[in-house]
Motif scaffolding. Structure first.
Motif, PDB file in Angstrom:
ATOM      1  N   GLY A 268       2.434  12.414   5.412  1.00  0.00           N
ATOM      2  CA  GLY A 268       1.019  12.991   4.928  1.00  0.00           C
ATOM      3  C   GLY A 268       1.256  13.817   3.685  1.00  0.00           C
ATOM      4  N   GLY A 269       2.227  14.726   3.401  1.00  0.00           N
ATOM      5  CA  GLY A 269       2.393  15.426   2.385  1.00  0.00           C
ATOM      6  C   GLY A 269       2.605  14.545   1.059  1.00  0.00           C
ATOM      7  N   ALA A 270       3.413  13.528   1.254  1.00  0.00           N
ATOM      8  CA  ALA A 270       3.649  12.624   0.242  1.00  0.00           C
ATOM      9  C   ALA A 270       2.234  11.766  -0.298  1.00  0.00           C
ATOM     10  CB  ALA A 270       4.582  11.546   0.458  1.00  0.00           C
ATOM     11  N   ALA A 271       1.581  11.305   0.638  1.00  0.00           N
ATOM     12  CA  ALA A 271       0.189  10.924   0.397  1.00  0.00           C
ATOM     13  C   ALA A 271      -0.608  11.763  -0.536  1.00  0.00           C
ATOM     14  CB  ALA A 271      -0.696  10.375   1.652  1.00  0.00           C
ATOM     15  N   VAL A 279      -3.045   8.097  -7.835  1.00  0.00           N
ATOM     16  CA  VAL A 279      -2.929   7.261  -6.996  1.00  0.00           C
ATOM     17  C   VAL A 279      -4.156   6.792  -6.116  1.00  0.00           C
ATOM     18  CG1 VAL A 279      -1.269   5.869  -5.360  1.00  0.00           C
ATOM     19  CG2 VAL A 279      -0.257   7.355  -7.209  1.00  0.00           C
ATOM     20  N   ASP A 280      -4.303   5.575  -6.108  1.00  0.00           N
ATOM     21  CA  ASP A 280      -5.717   5.241  -5.244  1.00  0.00           C
ATOM     22  C   ASP A 280      -5.178   4.733  -3.889  1.00  0.00           C
ATOM     23  OD1 ASP A 280      -7.358   5.647  -7.500  1.00  0.00           O
ATOM     24  OD2 ASP A 280      -6.682   3.841  -8.559  1.00  0.00           O
ATOM     25  N   LEU A 281      -4.119   3.995  -3.808  1.00  0.00           N
ATOM     26  CA  LEU A 281      -3.804   3.115  -2.371  1.00  0.00           C
ATOM     27  C   LEU A 281      -2.606   3.414  -2.108  1.00  0.00           C
ATOM     28  CD1 LEU A 281      -5.095   1.059  -0.354  1.00  0.00           C
ATOM     29  CD2 LEU A 281      -4.477  -0.638  -2.120  1.00  0.00           C
ATOM     30  N   MET A 282      -2.324   3.842  -0.879  1.00  0.00           N
ATOM     31  CA  MET A 282      -0.848   4.147  -0.456  1.00  0.00           C
ATOM     32  C   MET A 282      -0.324   2.916   0.765  1.00  0.00           C
ATOM     33  SD  MET A 282      -0.790   7.051  -1.667  1.00  0.00           S
ATOM     34  CE  MET A 282      -2.222   8.034  -2.642  1.00  0.00           C
ATOM     35  N   ILE A 283       0.901   2.655   0.050  1.00  0.00           N
ATOM     36  CA  ILE A 283       1.720   1.819   1.004  1.00  0.00           C
ATOM     37  C   ILE A 283       2.617   2.615   1.802  1.00  0.00           C
ATOM     38  CG2 ILE A 283       3.475  -0.114   1.030  1.00  0.00           C
ATOM     39  CD1 ILE A 283       2.418  -1.192  -1.429  1.00  0.00           C
ATOM     40  N   ILE A 284       2.558   2.572   3.010  1.00  0.00           N
ATOM     41  CA  ILE A 284       3.158   3.170   3.740  1.00  0.00           C
ATOM     42  C   ILE A 284       4.785   2.972   4.119  1.00  0.00           C
ATOM     43  CG2 ILE A 284       3.300   4.181   6.344  1.00  0.00           C
ATOM     44  CD1 ILE A 284       0.281   4.110   6.307  1.00  0.00           C
ATOM     45  N   GLY A 285       4.988   1.523   4.349  1.00  0.00           N
ATOM     46  CA  GLY A 285       6.396   1.237   4.589  1.00  0.00           C
ATOM     47  C   GLY A 285       6.118   0.085   5.805  1.00  0.00           C
ATOM     48  N   PRO A 286       7.555  -0.322   6.207  1.00  0.00           N
ATOM     49  CA  PRO A 286       7.460  -1.636   7.113  1.00  0.00           C
ATOM     50  C   PRO A 286       7.393  -0.973   8.681  1.00  0.00           C
ATOM     51  CG  PRO A 286       9.694  -0.830   6.137  1.00  0.00           C
ATOM     52  CD  PRO A 286       8.869  -0.179   5.519  1.00  0.00           C
ATOM     53  N   GLN A 287       7.399   0.194   8.735  1.00  0.00           N
ATOM     54  CA  GLN A 287       7.296   0.867  10.260  1.00  0.00           C
ATOM     55  C   GLN A 287       5.695   0.460  10.775  1.00  0.00           C
ATOM     56  OE1 GLN A 287       7.733   2.480   7.713  1.00  0.00           O
ATOM     57  NE2 GLN A 287       9.665   4.223   7.687  1.00  0.00           N
ATOM     58  N   ASP A 288       5.513   0.492  12.023  1.00  0.00           N
ATOM     59  CA  ASP A 288       4.200   0.536  12.715  1.00  0.00           C
ATOM     60  C   ASP A 288       3.360   1.512  12.175  1.00  0.00           C
ATOM     61  OD1 ASP A 288       2.503  -1.237  14.989  1.00  0.00           O
ATOM     62  OD2 ASP A 288       2.330   0.885  14.909  1.00  0.00           O
ATOM     63  N   GLU A 295      -1.197  10.786  10.768  1.00  0.00           N
ATOM     64  CA  GLU A 295      -0.503  11.898  10.121  1.00  0.00           C
ATOM     65  C   GLU A 295      -1.056  11.982   8.898  1.00  0.00           C
ATOM     66  OE1 GLU A 295       3.508  12.977   8.038  1.00  0.00           O
ATOM     67  OE2 GLU A 295       3.680  11.438   9.662  1.00  0.00           O
ATOM     68  N   ILE A 296      -1.551  11.068   8.216  1.00  0.00           N
ATOM     69  CA  ILE A 296      -1.797  11.135   6.577  1.00  0.00           C
ATOM     70  C   ILE A 296      -3.273  11.739   6.702  1.00  0.00           C
ATOM     71  CG2 ILE A 296      -2.509   9.900   4.798  1.00  0.00           C
ATOM     72  CD1 ILE A 296      -0.129   8.095   5.149  1.00  0.00           C
ATOM     73  N   ARG A 297      -4.029  10.979   7.686  1.00  0.00           N
ATOM     74  CA  ARG A 297      -5.337  11.769   7.964  1.00  0.00           C
ATOM     75  C   ARG A 297      -5.493  13.098   8.114  1.00  0.00           C
ATOM     76  NH1 ARG A 297      -6.349   6.685  10.622  1.00  0.00           N
ATOM     77  NH2 ARG A 297      -6.174   7.667  12.643  1.00  0.00           N
ATOM     78  N   SER A 299      -3.020  15.518   7.224  1.00  0.00           N
ATOM     79  CA  SER A 299      -2.807  16.122   5.887  1.00  0.00           C
ATOM     80  C   SER A 299      -3.836  16.135   5.080  1.00  0.00           C
ATOM     81  CB  SER A 299      -1.611  15.409   5.548  1.00  0.00           C
ATOM     82  OG  SER A 299      -0.451  15.517   6.244  1.00  0.00           O
ATOM     83  N   ALA A 300      -4.685  15.041   4.780  1.00  0.00           N
ATOM     84  CA  ALA A 300      -5.564  15.010   4.068  1.00  0.00           C
ATOM     85  C   ALA A 300      -7.024  15.810   4.409  1.00  0.00           C
ATOM     86  CB  ALA A 300      -6.383  13.597   3.936  1.00  0.00           C
ATOM     87  N   ARG A 301      -7.259  15.905   5.801  1.00  0.00           N
ATOM     88  CA  ARG A 301      -8.059  16.850   6.379  1.00  0.00           C
ATOM     89  C   ARG A 301      -7.689  18.412   5.766  1.00  0.00           C
ATOM     90  NH1 ARG A 301     -12.133  15.810   9.580  1.00  0.00           N
ATOM     91  NH2 ARG A 301     -10.905  13.939  10.116  1.00  0.00           N
ATOM     92  N   ARG A 302      -6.555  18.710   5.924  1.00  0.00           N
ATOM     93  CA  ARG A 302      -5.986  20.101   5.739  1.00  0.00           C
ATOM     94  C   ARG A 302      -6.248  20.403   4.230  1.00  0.00           C
ATOM     95  NH1 ARG A 302      -2.124  18.888   9.477  1.00  0.00           N
ATOM     96  NH2 ARG A 302      -0.589  18.644   7.971  1.00  0.00           N
ATOM     97  N   ALA A 303      -5.541  19.511   3.550  1.00  0.00           N
ATOM     98  CA  ALA A 303      -5.650  19.614   2.018  1.00  0.00           C
ATOM     99  C   ALA A 303      -7.095  19.828   1.456  1.00  0.00           C
ATOM    100  CB  ALA A 303      -4.908  18.336   1.343  1.00  0.00           C
ATOM    101  N   VAL A 304      -7.953  19.082   1.907  1.00  0.00           N
ATOM    102  CA  VAL A 304      -9.588  19.130   1.726  1.00  0.00           C
ATOM    103  C   VAL A 304     -10.112  20.308   1.817  1.00  0.00           C
ATOM    104  CG1 VAL A 304     -11.855  18.098   1.841  1.00  0.00           C
ATOM    105  CG2 VAL A 304      -9.698  16.719   1.412  1.00  0.00           C
TER     106      VAL A 304
END
Length: 491
Positions: A268-271, A279-288, A295-297, A299-304
């Protein structure tokens, strides 16, 4: 789902676990998720059935989703993860140095991606690799010459995109001059600003001029420009890429699961840091990605809410991603038969050092170092191509750590010894030296970036890549026989 969560979703490209997409992914697509990235962890289970298992069901659910993967050719393949690539890869194309051929190869790759239902190719890698002492990209680089890299970058982008498959120039602003893998450590490019601009930045300028739809950032520090990693640097993304180079397409992060990306802040912090940089579009990685997207949503909600991340930045990013989805919604498969172009290119790339012996069946000894994380477990080597040409007298696969004295080699049978190295590999070099000392008649088939040392007089076939067609081109020279068609049609 509320509007903010939908905005965040529209800027995420997660992966999923297993072969077939899971129910959570369909729910997230209903809530605006941009699409998915397919990794080796998925493709190793699919045996090439990407359209049947993944893209057809998902496009029936959401026609305009982005489906992305890395299809560079050569050492880095995803659509052909189960058998090896039918295209020779960047280094081999750079050795041939025929941009028209590179464009044709990219067109053939576009056809494969369209057949698989893939809309975004996370390629080409446009790194300039200065030499053997900077081997992180090795065979993934077209050349050590910036002008050559730029020419082939332009050709690849145009060859792919003329058919409606989006290209991605990566990894901005360039990882070619690094000595550590960003999967594990944060690499640093320690060169003057003038050299960085004339060498590393040059191919990205060519990509933008060619109309590339996406640029992927690298988790790399270029100290002469900024001491913040490029993915999280407004100086790089907003000022340099957007401002100076004039790029208005989608900026994609390299995978946020890398150690060099999170800096203790989690996904979340990285995004949030990356969005702030531009950056516009985040690639998360090979994990599910189900829990990671949540988590990213959060973090974004708090940051906004805290005024750290402007809502307008997410809206801008989402609008660019929507344009990309629309651009990729009507691909046009190339006409004509491009099935053999990869093998034709690989044949042109093979370099014969010394006088090749008369064609014959050969016993193949393959020295196999641990696979590179970017390559994954894609099949490679010479034994199967030789067998398909009816010229295999036997084979031995040698695992890392095996001593030369433990090799059981047949007497009186011609040998072909296969190596592949990005860096100096003490085990592989030691075994090769001992083996060739005892069998000076062996032909060395070198499929890697770095030339491994061989005694004077050793005949060497240098393929400049380890794709399936690279191996087939070498097998044809050793056997004196030609493949009847593209290797995928014969396997």
């Amino acid at each position: 789902m509320d509007r903010l969560s939908t905005l965040v979703n529209s800027c995420l490209l997660p992966a999923y676990g297993g072969a077939a997409p899971t129910d959570w992914l369909r729910r997230e697509l209903d809530d605006g998720l941009a699409g998915i990235v397919l990794f080796g962890a998925n493709l190793g289970l699919l045996d090439g059935r990407v359209r049947e298992v993944v893209t057809e069901p998902l496009r029936a659910h959401r026609p305009d989703l982005i489906v992305a993967l890395d299809e560079e050719g050569g050492d880095i393949t995803r659509v052909e993860y189960h058998r090896g690539s039918n295209y020779p890869g960047n280094l081999a194309l750079g050795v041939v140095d025929d941009p028209a051929l590179t464009s044709q190869v990219a067109g053939a790759i576009a056809a494969d991606l369209i057949d698989a239902g893939v809309s975004l190719n996370l390629a080409p890698s446009v790194e300039v690799c200065p030499g053997y002492d900077m081997p992180v990209f090795g065979a993934r680089s077209f050349s050590s010459d910036p002008a050559r890299v730029a020419a082939h970058t332009r050709a690849f982008v145009e060859g792919l995109q003329r058919h409606g498959v989006a290209a991605t120039a990566k990894h901005f602003p360039g990882l070619g001059a690094t000595r550590v893998d960003s999967h594990f450590e944060l690499p640093v490019v320690d060169t003057p600003a003038s050299e960085f601009r004339s060498r590393d930045l040059y191919p990205f300028t060519a990509a933008v001029e060619a109309g590339v739809q996406a640029v992927m950032t690298g988790h790399v520090v270029v100290g002469a420009i900024d001491d913040t990693p490029a993915t999280f640097s407004p100086r790089f993304v907003t000022d340099l890429l957007r401002g100076e180079l004039g790029f208005d397409g989608v900026v994609i992060s390299d995978s946020l699961d890398m150690r060099s990306a999170q800096a203790g802040l989690g996904f979340g912090g990285a995004a949030v840091r990356a969005w702030l940089a531009g950056v516009d579009l985040m690639i998360i990685g090979p994990q599910d990605g189900e829990g990671i997207c949540a988590e990213i949503r959060d973090s974004a909600r708090r940051a906004v809410a805290e005024g750290v991340l402007p809502l307008s930045r997410l809206e801008e990013a989402a609008e660019r991603v929507a344009r990309l989805r629309k651009w990729t919604s009507s691909p046009a498969r190339p006409t004509g038969d491009l099935g053999g172009i990869g093998l034709a290119a690989a044949r042109r790339a093979v370099e014969v050092r010394g006088t090749l012996p008369a064609p014959s069946a050969r016993f193949v000894v393959e020295l196999r170092p641990e696979p590179n994380i970017s390559c994954g477990t894609v099949p490679w080597g010479l034994a199967e191509p030789m067998a398909r040409l009816g010229a295999l007298a036997g084979a031995l696969t040698v695992a890392p750590g095996t001593a030369a004295a433990d090799l059981d080699l047949p007497a009186g049978v011609p040998l072909a010894v296969v190596v592949r190295a990005e860096t100096a590999d003490a085990w592989q070099t030691g075994v090769l030296t001992a083996l060739l000392a005892g069998r000076p008649d062996a032909v060395l088939v070198d499929m890697g970036f770095r030339d491994l040392p061989a005694p004077a007089g050793t005949v060497v076939l240098k393929t400049f890549g380890a794709g399936l067609v690279n191996a087939m081109a070498a097998a044809e020279l050793l056997s004196g026989r030609r493949a009847a068609g593209a290797p995928r049609d014969r396997w």
